[in-house]
Design a protein around this motif. Structure first.
Motif, short mmCIF file in Angstrom:
data_model
loop_
_atom_site.label_atom_id
_atom_site.label_comp_id
_atom_site.label_asym_id
_atom_site.label_seq_id
_atom_site.Cartn_x
_atom_site.Cartn_y
_atom_site.Cartn_z
N GLY A 37 0.83 -1.32 0.19
CA GLY A 37 -0.06 0.00 0.17
C GLY A 37 0.91 1.31 -0.11
N GLU A 38 1.96 1.12 0.40
CA GLU A 38 3.07 2.23 0.55
C GLU A 38 4.40 1.77 0.31
OE1 GLU A 38 3.48 4.02 4.45
OE2 GLU A 38 2.05 2.58 5.37
N VAL A 39 5.39 2.83 0.21
CA VAL A 39 6.69 2.62 0.19
C VAL A 39 7.16 2.21 1.48
CG1 VAL A 39 9.15 3.25 -0.55
CG2 VAL A 39 7.00 3.96 -1.92
N PRO A 40 8.13 1.04 1.81
CA PRO A 40 8.46 0.87 3.32
C PRO A 40 9.05 2.12 3.74
CG PRO A 40 9.03 -1.09 1.79
CD PRO A 40 8.33 -0.13 0.90
N ARG A 41 9.06 2.25 5.10
CA ARG A 41 9.63 3.30 5.59
C ARG A 41 9.75 3.09 7.09
NH1 ARG A 41 5.05 5.60 8.61
NH2 ARG A 41 3.17 4.91 7.91
N LEU A 42 10.68 3.69 7.88
CA LEU A 42 11.29 3.48 9.16
C LEU A 42 10.03 3.76 9.94
CD1 LEU A 42 14.64 5.34 9.32
CD2 LEU A 42 14.25 2.95 9.16
N GLY A 43 9.92 2.84 11.14
CA GLY A 43 8.81 2.90 12.27
C GLY A 43 7.31 2.48 11.78
N ALA A 44 7.21 1.70 10.71
CA ALA A 44 6.15 1.26 10.20
C ALA A 44 6.08 -0.09 9.59
CB ALA A 44 5.40 2.12 9.07
N ASP A 45 5.11 -0.90 9.96
CA ASP A 45 4.93 -2.41 9.31
C ASP A 45 4.08 -2.07 8.10
OD1 ASP A 45 6.45 -3.74 11.40
OD2 ASP A 45 4.53 -4.19 12.38
#
Length: 309
Positions: free
Chosen positions: A29-37
């Protein structure tokens, strides 16, 4: 152009370059980012990079031997098993007793993809003695860094009638780098995508193609959904569009494109048809994960015929 001719060698192509084992996460659903699954709807684990090119050439009924480093690690074992299952020639695998880990976690979006990768151990090239013994019609080098011995290897190969192709594949050098210029000047064909071309030339698209083509006889630009273009020294730019397809995963599209391009050269086709074949192979690759939709020779020929090529 490369002409069809008979050789004593059993090989049409010697391919040199590393394998990767790809862990592909798709439907994000979104590009991987720090602090998120970030959860994916799809997942696949397949060998990639030069594996895709070797497999595509095999499916196209081309006699290809692949020179790559393998080790005692899990990912080497998985790749070797997959290659053997596909009926690929593994006789040039350099089987080491230590690790040769080449693994990538790929997050695949509809418009592009990104990688987190791990690379252990050195990569090598076939020696001049091996090339002199094998005498393939084409030497295709993909993904190796601009190492010092490559210009001399290309010069030797060309002196023995071997057509030399070099694919950019994330090379970090610029056109000002003497080693890269020496590689290009000793090659017959340079293949790269639009992102790589912009980085090397500091220009975009066809302007980058024109700038880079000054240094090698034939330059081929992979343009994604826009198709491809090439420029042969002393001629005008040749552009070919890409067919509209449902994009599932762009991983391996460039590797598949290269296989179609080399296949067309081996047939002695005019460059227009060679580029059409390459675009069709690259476009087919994006319709499934890990290059699973690559065409066999008969299917590629049928598609070219249906398109009036």
């Amino acid at each position: 152009m490369l002409l069809r001719r008979e050789r004593a060698s059993p090989y049409d192509v010697v391919l040199a370059g590393e394998y990767y084992f790809d862990l592909i996460f798709s439907g994000l659903g979104e590009v991987p980012r720090l602090g998120a699954d970030v959860w994916s709807e799809g997942f696949d684990a397949v060998p990639g990079a030069n594996f895709t090119t070797a497999r595509a050439l095999t499916l196209l009924n081309t006699n290809v031997a692949w020179w790559c480093e393998t080790g005692s690690d899990l990912f080497s074992s998985l790749m070797i098993s997959a290659a053997e299952k596909e009926g690929m020639d593994t006789s040039l695998f350099q089987r080491r007793t230590e690790n040769r880990i080449r693994v990538s976690a790929a997050f695949s979006m509809a418009e592009d993809r990104g990688f987190i990768s791990r690379f252990d151990g050195p990569e090598t090239l076939p020696s001049t003695e091996i090339l002199a013994r094998l005498r393939p019609r084409v030497l295709l080098v993909q993904g190796l860094t601009c190492r010092n011995e490559l210009p001399a290897l290309f010069a030797f190969a060309r002196s023995h009638g071997i057509y030399c192709c070099f694919d950019c594949q994330h090379v970090d050098e610029s056109l000002e780098d003497a080693n890269l210029l020496a590689i290009l000047e000793n090659s017959d064909c340079f293949l790269l995508n639009d992102t790589e071309a912009a980085r090397l030339a500091g220009k975009s698209d066809l302007e980058a193609l024109a700038a880079i083509s000054r240094f090698t006889p034939l330059t081929v630009l992979k343009r994604g959904a826009k198709g491809a273009a090439l420029l042969q020294q002393g001629t005008d730019v040749l552009e070919r569009p890409a067919p509209k397809v449902d994009v599932v995963d762009t991983t391996g599209a460039g590797d598949s494109f290269n296989a179609g391009f080399i296949y067309g050269l081996l047939q002695g086709w005019p460059l227009e048809k060679v580029l059409d074949a390459a675009v069709l192979c690259g476009s087919a690759a994006v319709t499934a994960h890990g290059g699973k939709a690559l065409p066999v020779e008969g299917e590629l020929l049928r598609r070219l015929k249906d398109a009036g090529k």
